[in-house]
Design a protein around this motif. Sequence first.
Motif, PDB file in Angstrom:
ATOM      1  N   LEU A 113      -7.856  -6.078 -14.707  1.00 36.03           N
ATOM      2  CA  LEU A 113      -7.098  -5.569 -13.573  1.00 36.03           C
ATOM      3  C   LEU A 113      -6.132  -6.710 -13.103  1.00 36.03           C
ATOM      4  O   LEU A 113      -4.898  -6.210 -12.988  1.00 36.03           O
ATOM      5  N   SER A 114      -6.351  -7.757 -13.030  1.00 35.20           N
ATOM      6  CA  SER A 114      -5.502  -8.866 -12.396  1.00 35.20           C
ATOM      7  C   SER A 114      -4.529  -9.163 -13.684  1.00 35.20           C
ATOM      8  O   SER A 114      -3.299  -9.621 -13.464  1.00 35.20           O
ATOM      9  N   LEU A 115      -4.852  -9.228 -15.053  1.00 34.57           N
ATOM     10  CA  LEU A 115      -3.841  -9.682 -15.918  1.00 34.57           C
ATOM     11  C   LEU A 115      -2.686  -8.553 -15.934  1.00 34.57           C
ATOM     12  O   LEU A 115      -1.570  -9.013 -15.952  1.00 34.57           O
ATOM     13  N   GLY A 116      -3.033  -7.067 -15.570  1.00 33.79           N
ATOM     14  CA  GLY A 116      -1.894  -6.435 -15.417  1.00 33.79           C
ATOM     15  C   GLY A 116      -1.072  -6.717 -14.204  1.00 33.79           C
ATOM     16  O   GLY A 116       0.141  -6.503 -14.406  1.00 33.79           O
ATOM     17  N   GLY A 117      -1.737  -6.996 -13.172  1.00 34.11           N
ATOM     18  CA  GLY A 117      -1.118  -7.358 -11.759  1.00 34.11           C
ATOM     19  C   GLY A 117      -0.104  -8.495 -12.112  1.00 34.11           C
ATOM     20  O   GLY A 117       0.909  -8.686 -11.569  1.00 34.11           O
ATOM     21  N   ILE A 118      -0.688  -9.657 -12.825  1.00 28.20           N
ATOM     22  CA  ILE A 118       0.094 -10.757 -13.107  1.00 28.20           C
ATOM     23  C   ILE A 118       1.419 -10.385 -14.044  1.00 28.20           C
ATOM     24  O   ILE A 118       2.614 -10.920 -13.630  1.00 28.20           O
ATOM     25  N   ALA A 119       1.272  -9.632 -14.813  1.00 30.00           N
ATOM     26  CA  ALA A 119       2.320  -9.174 -15.986  1.00 30.00           C
ATOM     27  C   ALA A 119       3.458  -8.428 -14.752  1.00 30.00           C
ATOM     28  O   ALA A 119       4.582  -8.506 -14.967  1.00 30.00           O
ATOM     29  N   ALA A 120       2.975  -7.614 -13.873  1.00 28.94           N
ATOM     30  CA  ALA A 120       3.871  -6.706 -13.109  1.00 28.94           C
ATOM     31  C   ALA A 120       4.346  -7.661 -12.257  1.00 28.94           C
ATOM     32  O   ALA A 120       5.628  -7.769 -11.932  1.00 28.94           O
ATOM     33  N   GLY A 121       3.829  -8.860 -11.827  1.00 27.48           N
ATOM     34  CA  GLY A 121       4.384  -9.785 -10.854  1.00 27.48           C
ATOM     35  C   GLY A 121       5.431 -10.599 -11.488  1.00 27.48           C
ATOM     36  O   GLY A 121       6.596 -10.985 -10.686  1.00 27.48           O
ATOM     37  N   LEU A 122       5.127 -11.099 -12.857  1.00 27.63           N
ATOM     38  CA  LEU A 122       6.089 -11.817 -13.450  1.00 27.63           C
ATOM     39  C   LEU A 122       7.623 -11.056 -13.773  1.00 27.63           C
ATOM     40  O   LEU A 122       8.483 -12.011 -14.070  1.00 27.63           O
ATOM     41  N   ALA A 123       7.393  -9.938 -13.919  1.00 27.58           N
ATOM     42  CA  ALA A 123       8.604  -9.036 -13.865  1.00 27.58           C
ATOM     43  C   ALA A 123       8.859  -8.215 -12.610  1.00 27.58           C
ATOM     44  O   ALA A 123       9.622  -7.344 -12.932  1.00 27.58           O
ATOM     45  N   SER A 124       8.669  -8.929 -11.566  1.00 28.05           N
ATOM     46  CA  SER A 124       8.852  -8.026 -10.322  1.00 28.05           C
ATOM     47  C   SER A 124      10.117  -8.109  -9.825  1.00 28.05           C
ATOM     48  O   SER A 124      10.444  -7.191  -9.194  1.00 28.05           O
ATOM     49  N   GLY A 125      10.996  -8.877 -10.467  1.00 25.52           N
ATOM     50  CA  GLY A 125      12.358  -8.709  -9.691  1.00 25.52           C
ATOM     51  C   GLY A 125      13.404  -7.429  -9.759  1.00 25.52           C
ATOM     52  O   GLY A 125      13.686  -7.245  -8.900  1.00 25.52           O
ATOM     53  N   PRO A 126      13.103  -6.749 -10.981  1.00 22.18           N
ATOM     54  CA  PRO A 126      13.787  -5.561 -11.058  1.00 22.18           C
ATOM     55  C   PRO A 126      13.113  -4.541  -9.646  1.00 22.18           C
ATOM     56  O   PRO A 126      13.812  -3.833  -9.167  1.00 22.18           O
ATOM     57  N   ILE A 127      11.939  -4.795  -9.614  1.00 16.68           N
ATOM     58  CA  ILE A 127      11.055  -3.854  -8.689  1.00 16.68           C
ATOM     59  C   ILE A 127      11.436  -4.176  -7.331  1.00 16.68           C
ATOM     60  O   ILE A 127      11.622  -3.195  -6.692  1.00 16.68           O
ATOM     61  N   THR A 128      11.459  -5.314  -7.149  1.00 15.41           N
ATOM     62  CA  THR A 128      11.804  -5.687  -5.688  1.00 15.41           C
ATOM     63  C   THR A 128      13.422  -5.265  -5.308  1.00 15.41           C
ATOM     64  O   THR A 128      13.604  -5.460  -4.007  1.00 15.41           O
ATOM     65  N   ARG A 129      14.353  -5.275  -6.425  1.00 17.79           N
ATOM     66  CA  ARG A 129      15.668  -4.874  -6.154  1.00 17.79           C
ATOM     67  C   ARG A 129      16.051  -3.494  -6.073  1.00 17.79           C
ATOM     68  O   ARG A 129      16.955  -2.900  -5.489  1.00 17.79           O
ATOM     69  N   LEU A 130      14.893  -2.637  -6.354  1.00 15.57           N
ATOM     70  CA  LEU A 130      15.187  -1.127  -6.102  1.00 15.57           C
ATOM     71  C   LEU A 130      15.189  -0.695  -4.714  1.00 15.57           C
ATOM     72  O   LEU A 130      14.461  -1.097  -4.016  1.00 15.57           O
ATOM     73  N   PRO A 131      15.952   0.185  -4.206  1.00 19.29           N
ATOM     74  CA  PRO A 131      16.102   0.461  -2.888  1.00 19.29           C
ATOM     75  C   PRO A 131      15.226   1.238  -2.175  1.00 19.29           C
ATOM     76  O   PRO A 131      15.008   1.341  -0.897  1.00 19.29           O
ATOM     77  N   ARG A 132      14.400   2.151  -2.911  1.00 19.58           N
ATOM     78  CA  ARG A 132      13.548   2.927  -2.456  1.00 19.58           C
ATOM     79  C   ARG A 132      12.122   2.738  -2.667  1.00 19.58           C
ATOM     80  O   ARG A 132      11.539   3.081  -3.630  1.00 19.58           O
ATOM     81  N   PRO A 133      11.537   2.019  -1.874  1.00 19.99           N
ATOM     82  CA  PRO A 133      10.030   1.458  -2.143  1.00 19.99           C
ATOM     83  C   PRO A 133       8.844   2.570  -2.107  1.00 19.99           C
ATOM     84  O   PRO A 133       8.049   2.449  -2.737  1.00 19.99           O
ATOM     85  N   GLY A 134       9.233   3.625  -1.377  1.00 16.83           N
ATOM     86  CA  GLY A 134       8.402   4.805  -1.228  1.00 16.83           C
ATOM     87  C   GLY A 134       8.173   5.446  -2.548  1.00 16.83           C
ATOM     88  O   GLY A 134       7.030   5.831  -3.100  1.00 16.83           O
ATOM     89  N   VAL A 135       9.381   5.638  -3.363  1.00 15.18           N
ATOM     90  CA  VAL A 135       9.576   6.458  -4.626  1.00 15.18           C
ATOM     91  C   VAL A 135       8.553   5.456  -5.640  1.00 15.18           C
ATOM     92  O   VAL A 135       7.738   5.916  -6.325  1.00 15.18           O
ATOM     93  N   VAL A 136       8.912   4.084  -5.593  1.00  9.35           N
ATOM     94  CA  VAL A 136       8.303   3.335  -6.433  1.00  9.35           C
ATOM     95  C   VAL A 136       6.572   3.132  -6.261  1.00  9.35           C
ATOM     96  O   VAL A 136       5.961   3.462  -7.096  1.00  9.35           O
ATOM     97  N   MET A 137       6.404   3.182  -5.007  1.00  8.90           N
ATOM     98  CA  MET A 137       4.839   3.288  -4.680  1.00  8.90           C
ATOM     99  C   MET A 137       4.137   4.576  -5.097  1.00  8.90           C
ATOM    100  O   MET A 137       3.108   4.522  -5.666  1.00  8.90           O
ATOM    101  N   LEU A 138       4.749   5.580  -4.975  1.00 12.59           N
ATOM    102  CA  LEU A 138       4.156   6.950  -5.308  1.00 12.59           C
ATOM    103  C   LEU A 138       3.924   7.036  -6.808  1.00 12.59           C
ATOM    104  O   LEU A 138       3.011   7.493  -7.482  1.00 12.59           O
ATOM    105  N   THR A 139       5.000   6.773  -7.566  1.00 21.90           N
ATOM    106  CA  THR A 139       5.003   6.739  -8.967  1.00 21.90           C
ATOM    107  C   THR A 139       3.966   5.736  -9.514  1.00 21.90           C
ATOM    108  O   THR A 139       3.101   6.158 -10.406  1.00 21.90           O
ATOM    109  N   ALA A 140       3.778   4.552  -9.075  1.00 21.33           N
ATOM    110  CA  ALA A 140       2.896   3.466  -9.403  1.00 21.33           C
ATOM    111  C   ALA A 140       1.361   4.222  -9.273  1.00 21.33           C
ATOM    112  O   ALA A 140       0.481   3.794  -9.853  1.00 21.33           O
TER     113      ALA A 140
END
Length: 419
Positions: free
Chosen positions: A268-295
């Motif tokens: 579980l944590s390995l996937g979380g780290i992979a997402a965290g290491l590539a989080s730059g594009p995610i944090t720059r997306l303007p609509r966090p609600g859409v991102v949250m629902l998709t995830a």
Amino acid sequence: MNVCDRLLDTRPIRSNAAFRRWWAGSTLSVFGGQLTTVAVLYQTWESTGSSLAVGGVGIARAVPAVLFGLLGGSVADSVDRRRLVLLTTSGQFACAGALTSQALAGLGSWWLLLVLVAAQEICGATGAPARRSFTARLLPEWQLPTGMALNHLGMRTAMLSGPVLAGVIIAAGGVEGCYLLNAVTFAAAFHAVLRLPSMCPESGGYRRKPAAIGAGLRFVASRPELHGAFLADVLATVLAMPTVLFPMINEQRFGGSPETLGLFWSALSLGGIAAGLASGPITRLPRPGVVMLTAAGIWAVALTGFGVSQQLWLLLGCLTLGGTADTISVISRGALVQLAIPDSHRGRISAVDHIVGASGPDLGEFRGGLVAAATSATFAAVSGALCCGLGILALAVTNRPLRRFTVPKRPAGQALERG
């Protein structure tokens, strides 16, 4: 912004000393908490052999999280939040010492273990709303998604290494080593908070009495993007949280060794780290609600796969995908929640955020243990994940403000503060 920062934006850690101290202390605290989580579940399973008893540990955490999380949120909007966190961290340190003592004494009492787990959760829940407000006070608004991503990356790194080390420690000498190391991490976290600046509420200062809990709850009820974000997390955790099933599935499918059990949490944590290491594009997306629902939808699909996987590599792959989706969802939800509330209400609404984030998984563990005891671990995992997916789909269709919530842009020419 350099090439590396486009992938993982580390500028807040490099340029803001106060945030850097807070981030390091939080990461250590989560690492120690993971050691205790694995140790408590392992000790309970070994002493009782009951998935229902393992689920009871979740109740021992969930009830204090709700009751004392609300109280902590009210207090956090009335006092210096830094002092509140110092006090509650001291209590968690004392509880970690008591857990170490009971393990060394070989008492083997499930009820005593529940009492100590509940006491540690009382301290943690009381201070959690104040802790959750720190990032929003230390960073400018436009950097809050990045700060949330860095916090979650630290947490996931701790959650990856913690269970692996816990499995090694338990196999080598028992659970007491995990509890002792947890106490050391609480001491380090205390030192990190001690060096932070004062964190009095920005609006109203000291009220001399706790702020009204009801006002915070009414604020959440009046904002669809807030209660929608909280509902998404409830659906993902209460209905689909898989961790209580780990000991049962590990024993039935893979022989029950503690090293294999630790890999479940680490996946579980390995996937979380992979997402965290590539989080730059995610944090720059303007609509966090859409991102949250998709995830959250991907989380449901991944845990359905976990429930039916009979091969270890496939099961760990599903958990890794679930961890990736969970990290993206938590980053987006955390940024949305903190951006949608004023600082005068941040303690109380952060209390709701903590209650949902802390008690949801615990209630999910109880639900999973209860269903698994009545049916099977496979049915408990698959049925919960499918119900979660249907609930997320319904929420996405019906909550337009959640889908349209937008992160503020960085003001032209604004630079990072250096602490």
